[in-house]
Design a protein around this motif. Structure first.
Motif, short mmCIF file in Angstrom:
data_model
loop_
_atom_site.label_atom_id
_atom_site.label_comp_id
_atom_site.label_asym_id
_atom_site.label_seq_id
_atom_site.Cartn_x
_atom_site.Cartn_y
_atom_site.Cartn_z
N ALA A 138 0.83 -1.21 0.00
CA ALA A 138 0.00 0.00 0.00
C ALA A 138 0.86 1.26 0.00
N GLY A 139 1.91 1.27 0.83
CA GLY A 139 2.81 2.43 0.85
C GLY A 139 3.52 2.62 -0.47
N SER A 140 3.96 1.52 -1.08
CA SER A 140 4.64 1.61 -2.38
C SER A 140 3.70 2.15 -3.45
N LEU A 141 2.46 1.65 -3.47
CA LEU A 141 1.49 2.13 -4.46
C LEU A 141 1.19 3.61 -4.26
N TYR A 142 1.14 4.05 -3.01
CA TYR A 142 0.87 5.46 -2.73
C TYR A 142 1.95 6.35 -3.35
N ILE A 143 3.22 5.97 -3.16
CA ILE A 143 4.32 6.76 -3.71
C ILE A 143 4.31 6.71 -5.23
N ILE A 144 4.08 5.52 -5.80
CA ILE A 144 4.08 5.37 -7.25
C ILE A 144 2.96 6.19 -7.89
N ILE A 145 1.76 6.10 -7.33
CA ILE A 145 0.62 6.83 -7.90
C ILE A 145 0.83 8.33 -7.80
N LEU A 146 1.30 8.82 -6.65
CA LEU A 146 1.56 10.26 -6.52
C LEU A 146 2.61 10.73 -7.51
N SER A 147 3.64 9.92 -7.71
CA SER A 147 4.70 10.29 -8.67
C SER A 147 4.15 10.35 -10.09
N LEU A 148 3.32 9.39 -10.46
CA LEU A 148 2.74 9.39 -11.81
C LEU A 148 1.82 10.58 -12.01
N ILE A 149 1.04 10.93 -10.98
CA ILE A 149 0.16 12.10 -11.09
C ILE A 149 0.99 13.36 -11.27
N LYS A 150 2.06 13.48 -10.50
CA LYS A 150 2.92 14.66 -10.60
C LYS A 150 3.59 14.73 -11.98
N MET A 151 3.98 13.57 -12.51
CA MET A 151 4.61 13.53 -13.84
C MET A 151 3.65 13.99 -14.92
N ILE A 174 12.45 3.10 -6.16
CA ILE A 174 12.63 2.31 -4.94
C ILE A 174 11.33 1.61 -4.57
N SER A 175 10.22 2.33 -4.69
CA SER A 175 8.92 1.76 -4.34
C SER A 175 8.51 0.66 -5.31
N ILE A 176 8.90 0.77 -6.57
CA ILE A 176 8.59 -0.28 -7.54
C ILE A 176 9.30 -1.58 -7.14
N GLY A 177 10.58 -1.47 -6.74
CA GLY A 177 11.29 -2.66 -6.27
C GLY A 177 10.65 -3.26 -5.04
N ASP A 178 10.28 -2.42 -4.07
CA ASP A 178 9.61 -2.92 -2.87
C ASP A 178 8.27 -3.56 -3.23
N GLY A 179 7.55 -2.94 -4.17
CA GLY A 179 6.25 -3.47 -4.57
C GLY A 179 6.36 -4.83 -5.24
N THR A 222 16.56 -5.32 -5.92
CA THR A 222 16.52 -4.11 -6.74
C THR A 222 16.40 -2.85 -5.89
N ALA A 223 15.54 -2.88 -4.88
CA ALA A 223 15.31 -1.69 -4.06
C ALA A 223 16.59 -1.12 -3.44
N PRO A 224 17.48 -1.94 -2.85
CA PRO A 224 18.71 -1.38 -2.29
C PRO A 224 19.60 -0.71 -3.34
N PHE A 225 19.56 -1.19 -4.57
CA PHE A 225 20.34 -0.54 -5.62
C PHE A 225 19.83 0.87 -5.89
N TRP A 226 18.51 1.03 -5.90
CA TRP A 226 17.95 2.36 -6.13
C TRP A 226 18.17 3.27 -4.93
N VAL A 227 18.17 2.71 -3.73
CA VAL A 227 18.50 3.51 -2.54
C VAL A 227 19.93 4.03 -2.64
N SER A 228 20.85 3.18 -3.08
CA SER A 228 22.24 3.59 -3.26
C SER A 228 22.37 4.63 -4.35
N ALA A 229 21.61 4.45 -5.44
CA ALA A 229 21.65 5.43 -6.53
C ALA A 229 21.20 6.79 -6.04
#
Length: 280
Positions: free
Chosen positions: A50-63, A78-83, A121-128
């Motif tokens: 649910a938290g990952s979807l919240y971040i992804i949806i807000l990002s897509l709306i902003k885009m 990061i949220s896509i990897g967690d999702g 995948t998520a830790p790689f994006w955190v590092s990026a």
């Protein structure tokens, strides 16, 4: 008591076999304990999704509404990897609850593959994200990540995918004690990826935080307004607020502008707004 149990098993061998199979499927745990573990795990995984979807949806709306700098998109990746990890691992627990046992065969391999792909995948994006912010603030350079962040996508998605494919080719995925994943000593396929990535993230964030504290120290004498804003925690230079800035790119730009203004105008009592995020 033992004699009675043996006599019962001898009189009903089918029940004895079912009881033994149930104990094997539940890894020696009682039914109540086994189901409780899966229910609690599934609940936490659903919250993560649910938290990952919240971040992804807000990002897509902003885009859709406005252009976003690449740094602002990193939390979405990061949220896509967690999702991805949450969907496969949650399905694993849901199947266990519905069947009363852990999945096996090709289905278990697929569940383990997807779980560890997202988890690696998520830790790689955190590092990026950590390296990107470090280069912007500490090195004062804009990283060249290719068109649309192509190079980061190849690294952050590609390396975990290659590691998972190698583990799959070697037949490492299968049933663990309570779920599907990398049984036995095969966890090094995951630890070998997550460990260095998380260590790099910690080093980069601590380094950036120390740099901001050193550069922000001269600004403490520039007016009571700046001091009050820092106490309130709303200043982009507040080290406590840098771990999760609402707009990281604007944060880096504003911090850089504040530092330059402080060195060029030591008597100024106001904080400039800085360059727009799109220029970074």
């Amino acid at each position: 008591m033992a004699a009675a149990t043996i006599a019962s098993d001898l009189s009903d061998p089918a029940a004895a076999l079912n009881s033994a199979a149930s104990d094997s499927d539940h890894s020696g745990l009682g039914d109540a304990e086994w189901y409780t573990i899966h229910i609690v795990a599934l609940t936490t995984i659903l919250l993560t999704i649910a938290g990952s979807l919240y971040i992804i949806i807000l990002s897509l709306i902003k885009m859709r509404r406005e252009s976003m700098a690449f740094l602002q998109m990193l939390p979405m990746f990061i949220s896509i990897g967690d999702g991805i990890s949450g969907v496969f691992h949650g399905a694993d627990h849901a199947i266990s609850l519905s069947l009363g046992r852990v999945a096996d065969g090709p289905g278990c391999i697929v569940l383990g593959f997807g779980t560890f792909l997202g988890a690696n995948t998520a830790p790689f994006w955190v590092s990026a994200c950590a390296v990107y912010i470090h280069l912007l603030i500490v090195r004062d350079v804009r990283p060249n990540v290719g068109p649309g962040g192509l190079w980061l996508h190849l690294v952050c998605w590609g390396i975990p995918l290659i590691i998972n494919i190698v583990a799959l080719a070697l037949g490492k995925f299968g049933r663990e004690a309570l779920w599907c994943g990398l049984p036995g000593d095969n966890a090094y396929f995951s630890v070998g990826v997550v460990g260095p990535a998380l260590l790099l993230s910690i080093v980069m964030y601590v380094w950036t935080w120390r740099h901001i504290r050193r550069r922000a120290a001269p600004l403490s004498s520039h007016g009571s307004g700046s001091r009050g804003r820092s106490r309130a925690g709303s200043s982009p230079l507040n080290p406590l607020s840098m771990s999760a800035p609402a707009n990281p790119e604007a944060f880096a730009s504003t911090a850089d502008a504040d530092f330059r203004c402080a060195s060029a105008q030591p008597d100024s009592h106001s904080t400039p707004r800085g360059r727009p995020a799109a220029q970074i």
